[in-house]
Design an enzyme around this catalytic site. Sequence first.
Site, PDB file in Angstrom:
ATOM      1  N   GLU A   1       0.810  -1.224   0.000  1.00 28.23           N
ATOM      2  CA  GLU A   1       0.000   0.000   0.000  1.00 28.23           C
ATOM      3  C   GLU A   1       0.850   1.285   0.000  1.00 28.23           C
ATOM      4  O   GLU A   1       0.343   2.354   0.366  1.00 28.23           O
ATOM      5  CB  GLU A   1      -0.932   0.024   1.216  1.00 28.23           C
ATOM      6  CG  GLU A   1      -2.052  -0.998   1.146  1.00 28.23           C
ATOM      7  CD  GLU A   1      -3.093  -0.756   2.235  1.00 28.23           C
ATOM      8  OE1 GLU A   1      -4.263  -0.585   1.897  1.00 28.23           O
ATOM      9  OE2 GLU A   1      -2.714  -0.735   3.420  1.00 28.23           O
TER      10      GLU A   1
ATOM     11  N   HIS B   1      -0.876   5.171   8.295  1.00 24.34           N
ATOM     12  CA  HIS B   1      -2.034   4.353   7.914  1.00 24.34           C
ATOM     13  C   HIS B   1      -2.117   3.170   8.872  1.00 24.34           C
ATOM     14  O   HIS B   1      -1.182   2.370   8.947  1.00 24.34           O
ATOM     15  CB  HIS B   1      -1.928   3.851   6.481  1.00 24.34           C
ATOM     16  CG  HIS B   1      -2.957   2.787   6.188  1.00 24.34           C
ATOM     17  ND1 HIS B   1      -4.309   3.015   6.336  1.00 24.34           N
ATOM     18  CD2 HIS B   1      -2.839   1.492   5.810  1.00 24.34           C
ATOM     19  CE1 HIS B   1      -4.973   1.904   6.049  1.00 24.34           C
ATOM     20  NE2 HIS B   1      -4.107   0.954   5.738  1.00 24.34           N
TER      21      HIS B   1
ATOM     22  N   HIS C   1      -5.140   0.449  11.236  1.00 18.79           N
ATOM     23  CA  HIS C   1      -6.485  -0.142  11.284  1.00 18.79           C
ATOM     24  C   HIS C   1      -6.986  -0.093  12.731  1.00 18.79           C
ATOM     25  O   HIS C   1      -7.230  -1.135  13.335  1.00 18.79           O
ATOM     26  CB  HIS C   1      -6.442  -1.603  10.825  1.00 18.79           C
ATOM     27  CG  HIS C   1      -5.823  -1.829   9.485  1.00 18.79           C
ATOM     28  ND1 HIS C   1      -5.280  -3.038   9.106  1.00 18.79           N
ATOM     29  CD2 HIS C   1      -5.669  -1.001   8.420  1.00 18.79           C
ATOM     30  CE1 HIS C   1      -4.826  -2.940   7.867  1.00 18.79           C
ATOM     31  NE2 HIS C   1      -5.040  -1.722   7.430  1.00 18.79           N
TER      32      HIS C   1
ATOM     33  N   HIS D   1     -11.954  -0.400   6.472  1.00 24.33           N
ATOM     34  CA  HIS D   1     -10.539  -0.705   6.278  1.00 24.33           C
ATOM     35  C   HIS D   1      -9.676  -0.092   7.388  1.00 24.33           C
ATOM     36  O   HIS D   1      -9.097  -0.812   8.177  1.00 24.33           O
ATOM     37  CB  HIS D   1     -10.118  -0.210   4.884  1.00 24.33           C
ATOM     38  CG  HIS D   1      -8.665  -0.357   4.567  1.00 24.33           C
ATOM     39  ND1 HIS D   1      -8.144  -0.051   3.328  1.00 24.33           N
ATOM     40  CD2 HIS D   1      -7.604  -0.758   5.312  1.00 24.33           C
ATOM     41  CE1 HIS D   1      -6.836  -0.278   3.323  1.00 24.33           C
ATOM     42  NE2 HIS D   1      -6.483  -0.692   4.519  1.00 24.33           N
TER      43      HIS D   1
END
Length: 235
Positions: free
Chosen positions: A81, A100, A102, A165
């Site tokens: 990613e 980033h 989760h 996500h």
Amino acid sequence: MATTDPATVDARELVATACRVLAAAGQDDLIWGHVSSRDSQGRGVWLKSAEWGLSEITADRVHLVDEEGSVLEGGGTRHSEYPIHTEIMNARPDVGAVVHTHPPYSVALAATGQSLRPVSHAANYFVPPEVPRFTATADLILTRDLGRSLARELGDASAIFLVNHGIVAVGATVQEAAVAAVVLEQACKQQLLTHSAGGWPSWSPPQESLAKREHIYGPRAMSAVWDYLVRQLPG
Ligand SMILES: [Zn+2]
């Protein structure tokens, strides 16, 4: 060859420390989630390498990745990613770092479809405006095109929900992006707790939110919060 440039060493150390801070704040998800810092020489981003948990990241597990996804310096496997990082940095010259992760409360709140509301201090860091929601896909951001559309949806905001996500939080520095990610998760947890208790939830109106942002989350406080989080890391 290993670099000895102090800015590079510093970027790797900072990214590694931010990864451990985020893990300690409950944002670790097995081996998933990543942090990056813009390369001071414009070659790309210093990105956590794949196949390690956030809590396991040291400077030697951070490598330099360009916008095509090539690893220019350092070893290890690259996160698929990476366009999240490179395309946001391309679109936002003011952004020096991207997180980033989760985080469970943020993912849960975004999945309910509710907007983030400043029911406690934390959400005032972001709201107003509304925290944008990326809904084009809940799958991984594997292409430069998807990275660009995520960057477009982020706009000028300091965070975005990747619905079903995770989240992206950005900042001028690694410290700011990491603290923003921690504060966002705190805000989402507080909102879920509020809603789960029933009653008639209330939250700050926009003008009060802006005042609270200035009073609570100024640059000096953000930097002190970072220092605090680093001091809490397991020795
Ligand atoms: Zn992800």
